[in-house]
Enzyme design. Structure first.
Site, short mmCIF file in Angstrom:
data_model
loop_
_atom_site.label_atom_id
_atom_site.label_comp_id
_atom_site.label_asym_id
_atom_site.label_seq_id
_atom_site.Cartn_x
_atom_site.Cartn_y
_atom_site.Cartn_z
N GLY A 26 0.90 -1.18 -0.09
CA GLY A 26 -0.03 0.04 0.20
C GLY A 26 1.06 1.23 0.05
CE1 TYR B 110 -9.48 0.78 8.12
CE2 TYR B 110 -10.46 2.16 9.83
CZ TYR B 110 -9.39 1.85 9.19
OH TYR B 110 -8.17 2.55 9.11
CG ASP C 160 -3.63 -9.00 -5.53
OD1 ASP C 160 -3.89 -8.63 -4.43
OD2 ASP C 160 -4.38 -9.56 -6.38
CG ASP D 280 -0.41 0.50 -3.63
OD1 ASP D 280 -1.49 -0.23 -3.70
OD2 ASP D 280 -0.38 1.41 -3.10
N GLY E 34 -0.74 4.82 -0.91
CA GLY E 34 -1.72 5.25 -0.10
C GLY E 34 -1.55 6.39 0.61
CD GLN E 35 -4.04 10.55 4.68
OE1 GLN E 35 -4.79 9.64 5.10
NE2 GLN E 35 -4.09 11.68 5.14
CG LEU E 36 0.75 5.45 6.76
CD1 LEU E 36 1.39 6.53 7.77
CD2 LEU E 36 0.01 4.38 7.94
CE LYS F 164 -6.66 -0.70 9.83
NZ LYS F 164 -5.74 -1.20 9.02
#
Ligand code: SER
Length: 317
Positions: free
Chosen positions: A7, A138, A48, A33, A10-12, A142
């Site tokens: 990832g 979600y 993937d 990613d 992504g944002q992070l 977690k």
């Protein structure tokens, strides 16, 4: 040291990949990613993470020693397709844990979230040990992730560490599919001089964190000696604010910002999360201390986005 990131776009991931390249070297990081959207100054691969064989091969051939598993579907998008989200969030983390176990990778980072808590945590400064009663798929994924991390640590002697991030605010890239995304979008609208339509009520407070602090927390946690670690998942708190409060802070710099409130299904998700977290264990165990409050974060975001706008205008001139 050879780090694998899933990832990475992504944002992070965008910010963390850069930070890890700077801290170690570009030869020490492999960014992956599902789709390659940009470039990093390190090896970058399409991967993937639902495919254990492919993941295992990358871990083996690159002799990976640490994995940061950032690929996931966030809270709001997750509610649109609950079973698919559960499947994706869990299968990818299982694959990471298995690829790590099979290749003797000891250290793994798993991003947990404020979404592990439920509405019973809303009206208090939520302690690290408060009961975990998530209400989103979600959040459930977690909580399960933290539990599986604990299982691998106990059963296989691994060292999987988790941070419960608040909403993350950054200028580098956009979040997507989360409930806290508005706190990034509002800056982009303000900088463009546009009105902002907010999908939360104006008084809905949530915990938030500026990206530089999030990166600092992640690196501090992963750098901490194993004997300092007293739990698998750590609360971290930066600042707490509502849409009305952040709009007010932005208006100190951009007075004409107009916000229209039009709550949608994300309002219910926000109301099922804590207003603020007690992060005493993170402070005690590995010296967590955020640097950005609402005022400093707002100034920094506006400055950075304005710089970006000028650079883009310059490049397209
Ligand atoms: N930022 C996430 C979301 O809104 C919470 O961890 O889904």
């Amino acid at each position: 040291m050879k780090i694998l990131i899933t990832g990475a776009f992504g944002q992070l991931g965008t910010a963390l990949t850069e930070a890890l390249i700077n801290k170690y070297s570009n030869n020490s990081v492999v960014a992956t990613d599902l789709h390659i959207r940009d470039t990093f100054d390190c090896e970058t691969l399409e991967l993937d993470a639902t495919n254990l064989e492919a993941l295992d091969e990358v871990v083996r051939t690159h002799q990976i020693t640490q994995i940061y598993h950032l690929a996931a579907v966030l809270s709001a998008k997750g509610e649109l397709e609950p079973l698919k989200t559960w499947d994706l969030n869990n299968s990818t983390f299982f694959n990471v844990l298995e690829a790590a176990r099979l290749n003797d990778v000891r250290k793994v980072f798993f991003p947990s979230s404020i979404a592990v808590f439920g509405a019973d945590a809303r009206n208090q400064i939520t302690s690290n040990d408060f009961p975990l009663n998530p209400t989103t798929v979600y959040g459930i994924s977690k909580v399960a992730g933290e539990q599986w991390a604990n299982y691998y640590n106990i059963k296989y002697g691994m060292d999987v560490r988790c941070l419960r991030y608040p909403g993350l605010i950054s200028y580098q890239s956009f979040p997507g599919g989360g409930t806290t995304d508005y706190a990034v979008d509002i800056f982009h609208k303000a900088i463009k001089g546009e009105d902002f339509e907010c999908y939360l009520r104006k008084d809905t407070q949530l915990p938030m964190l500026y990206m530089d602090d999030a990166i600092d927390a992640t690196i501090r946690l992963m750098d901490a000696p194993k004997k300092a670690i007293t739990r698998v998942g750590y609360n971290i708190q930066g600042m707490s604010f509502s849409p009305e409060m952040i709009a007010e802070e932005i208006r100190k710099n951009i007075p004409k910002l107009t916000v229209v409130y039009n709550p949608d299904n994300r309002q219910k998700i926000a109301e099922s999360w804590p207003v603020a977290l007690d992060d005493t264990p993170a402070r005690m165990d590995w010296g967590w201390e955020p640097e950005y409050d609402l005022k400093r974060m707002t100034e920094e975001m506006l400055y950075r986005l304005d710089q970006k706008k000028r650079t883009n205008a310059f490049m397209h001139a």
